[in-house]
Scaffold this motif. Structure first.
Motif, PDB file in Angstrom:
ATOM      1  N   MET A 197      78.782  18.930  82.452  1.00 49.73           N
ATOM      2  CA  MET A 197      78.400  17.828  83.337  1.00 49.73           C
ATOM      3  C   MET A 197      79.392  17.743  84.491  1.00 49.73           C
ATOM      4  O   MET A 197      80.483  18.288  84.418  1.00 49.73           O
ATOM      5  CB  MET A 197      78.381  16.515  82.567  1.00 49.73           C
ATOM      6  N   SER A 218      74.392  15.810  84.273  1.00 53.58           N
ATOM      7  CA  SER A 218      74.510  16.779  83.181  1.00 53.58           C
ATOM      8  C   SER A 218      73.688  18.020  83.493  1.00 53.58           C
ATOM      9  O   SER A 218      72.649  17.929  84.143  1.00 53.58           O
ATOM     10  CB  SER A 218      73.988  16.176  81.873  1.00 53.58           C
ATOM     11  N   TYR A 249      77.427  12.998  77.892  1.00 57.20           N
ATOM     12  CA  TYR A 249      76.554  14.146  78.144  1.00 57.20           C
ATOM     13  C   TYR A 249      75.092  13.790  77.850  1.00 57.20           C
ATOM     14  O   TYR A 249      74.790  13.178  76.822  1.00 57.20           O
ATOM     15  CB  TYR A 249      76.954  15.376  77.308  1.00 57.20           C
TER      16      TYR A 249
END
Ligand code: SAH
Ligand code: SF4
Ligand code: F3S
Length: 484
Positions: A197, A218, A249
């Protein structure tokens, strides 16, 4: 620009594909011919040197930047006499910036002797308009400036510099999407970082990263796994999954993969033997993640969990969303569920308003949490962050004195933690060889280093080593077996 050059530039631009990364591969090809022509003219190969400041994200970006430069045909060297020097800068603390200015001055002197020299500045510091302004005024010999959101454009920007014959600045204030499949030059061969990310949404009140790296984005799990597979096929055994807060994430994705699930998916890639990650945030570290680290043999038993301060009051002012007590509970849980785990941390000393009492709370956490290592920083005021205008800025003298006390506590605690592994035989990845001494430096799963006599041929291999003698933050050991 003279007429024929303008003509040529226009023609090259008009033929460029609009899609990425195709457009950049096109400019890499164009720059390849430009470079070959130059090399013919001056009768030697042209060289490049990429210098990275700051964190793992920058290190990862530098691999892409080096990859693009190699694809153009530059030969890599390890010094700044190179024909192209690129600084990938960091601005997390003021002293990082000061250092960079000094070194740009030095590059300017080198350029006087080498008219072909190109000086390229990019990275986090270039996202700050004041920094770009200062360079434009005081360091007029710089050739290209870009930021964190368009590193993929390096070849195109180099082309623009060649045809325009003057400084090219291209800094974006936000990202437009993630460009996949660029060239990369892996520094180590056997280990590599993978961005999972970009950016950060946490806005800790002292921190400039969200301003220079933009909002959280992400990458898709499929792209990440594909990159891991590609790396493994090229001999990489250890990957480090990178993000400013890996617990976030997947939040903007539709495939519903959590960070713990992503770890699992990467661990299924054949050839990958070890997985590390940086950095989780204590505010939202899930049980699911702790369990995945505990049960998955490929996930290294090391959790880097930035504390920043041990005082709940200071933590609130820092906008960290946890208290001293919650942090300590979390460390207890991690140590209980993951036997042999190493917990490491980051700590800031001298945050605005920090009293002696607050500071003693930090020391208390250091002693109770039992960190294997702690990276300690003096608070640095970053213009534009909320903390910069808070009351009660701590004097350098007081902060400096606290810093020393913190270091001695950290040293004592981490030596005690490291000592616990004495006499054990553990798996080690051979990372560095010193030919003069015949010593290999390897890294344990828990991130501790061990030096042991071995052959250079073991470089990049996993072996087992007996930890004979603890020297504080590293071990001396003997090689046990080479086949793991
Ligand atoms: N995203 C990661 C780390 C980001 S920067 C995290 O949240 O942990 C790495 C470290 O630099 C931080 O953990 C913090 O300890 C330190 N840091 C960030 N801003 C700072 C500042 N203004 N002054 C001093 N240290 C700082
Ligand atoms: Fe900075 Fe906080 Fe984001 Fe880490 S989580 S990058 S310290 S704002
Ligand atoms: Fe520095 Fe940028 Fe990393 S400011 S710490 S290089 S994200």
């Amino acid at each position: 620009m003279e007429q024929s050059m303008e003509h040529y530039a226009e023609r090259v631009r008009s033929l460029a594909p609009t899609e990425e990364p195709e457009r950049q591969y096109y400019f890499i090809d164009v720059m390849k011919s430009v470079l070959a022509e130059k090399e013919n003219r001056i009768g030697r190969k042209l060289t490049m040197n990429v210098v990275t400041f700051g964190c793992q994200m920058n290190a990862k970006d530098s691999e892409t930047l080096s990859g693009i430069l190699s694809a153009i045909g530059y030969e890599e060297t390890d010094n700044e006499e190179a024909d192209l020097v690129l600084y990938n800068t960091c601005t997390v603390r003021e002293n990082a910036n000061t250092r960079v200015y000094g070194r740009i001055g030095y590059l300017g002197n080198l350029k006087k002797k080498n008219p072909e020299k190109r000086i390229i500045l990019c990275g986090c510091m270039m996202q700050e308009p004041q920094a770009v302004e200062k360079i434009r005024k005081s360091y007029r010999f710089v050739d290209v400036i870009f930021g964190t959101h368009n590193i993929f454009k390096l070849a195109e920007l180099l082309f623009e510099r060649e045809v325009q014959g003057a400084l090219v600045i291209d800094v974006w204030d936000k990202a437009t999407g993630i460009v996949e499949d660029l060239p990369r030059r892996n520094k180590y061969g056997f280990k590599a970082g993978i961005n999972i990310m970009y950016g950060c949404n946490n806005f800790c009140s002292y921190c400039i990263v969200p301003y220079v790296r933009g909002r959280e984005r992400s990458r898709s799990a499929a792209d990440i796994v594909a990159e891991a597979r590609h790396l493994a096929d090229n001999g990489v055994r250890e990957v480090m999954l990178l993000g400013q807060n890996v617990n976030s994430y997947g939040k903007n994705m539709t495939d519903g993969v959590s960070f713990a699930q992503l770890l699992h998916m990467v661990s299924e890639v054949e050839g990958i033997r070890r997985i590390r990650f940086m950095t989780p945030h204590p505010k939202d570290l899930s049980d699911e993640l702790i369990d995945e680290i505990a049960v998955n043999p490929k996930v290294c038993k090391h959790v880097h969990l930035p504390l920043q301060s041990g005082s709940s009051r200071v933590l609130r002012a820092m906008n960290r969303h946890y208290t001293k007590e919650r942090y300590l509970e979390l460390v207890d849980k991690i140590k209980e569920r993951i036997p042999g785990v190493a917990v490491t941390t980051d700590i800031i000393v001298g945050f605005p308003g920090e009293t002696e009492e607050d500071f003693l709370e930090t020391i208390d956490v250091v002693r109770k949490a039992g960190f294997m290592a702690a990276y300690t920083f003096l608070y640095s005021k970053r213009t534009g962050t909320p903390a910069a205008s808070m009351e009660g800025q701590v004097s350098d003298e007081v902060a400096g004195e606290r810093f020393k006390r913190l270091l001695s506590n950290v040293g004592e605690v981490s030596a005690r933690e490291a000592e616990r592994f004495s006499g054990r035989t553990l798996e080690v990845l051979c990372e560095e060889y010193k030919p003069g001494e015949g010593l290999m430096t390897g890294r344990l799963d828990n991130n501790l280093l061990v030096h042991f006599p071995a052959e250079e041929a073991l470089w990049g291999e996993l072996v087992t080593v007996r930890l004979e003698e603890c020297k504080g933050f590293y071990y001396l050991g003997t090689l046990c077996s080479t086949v793991v």
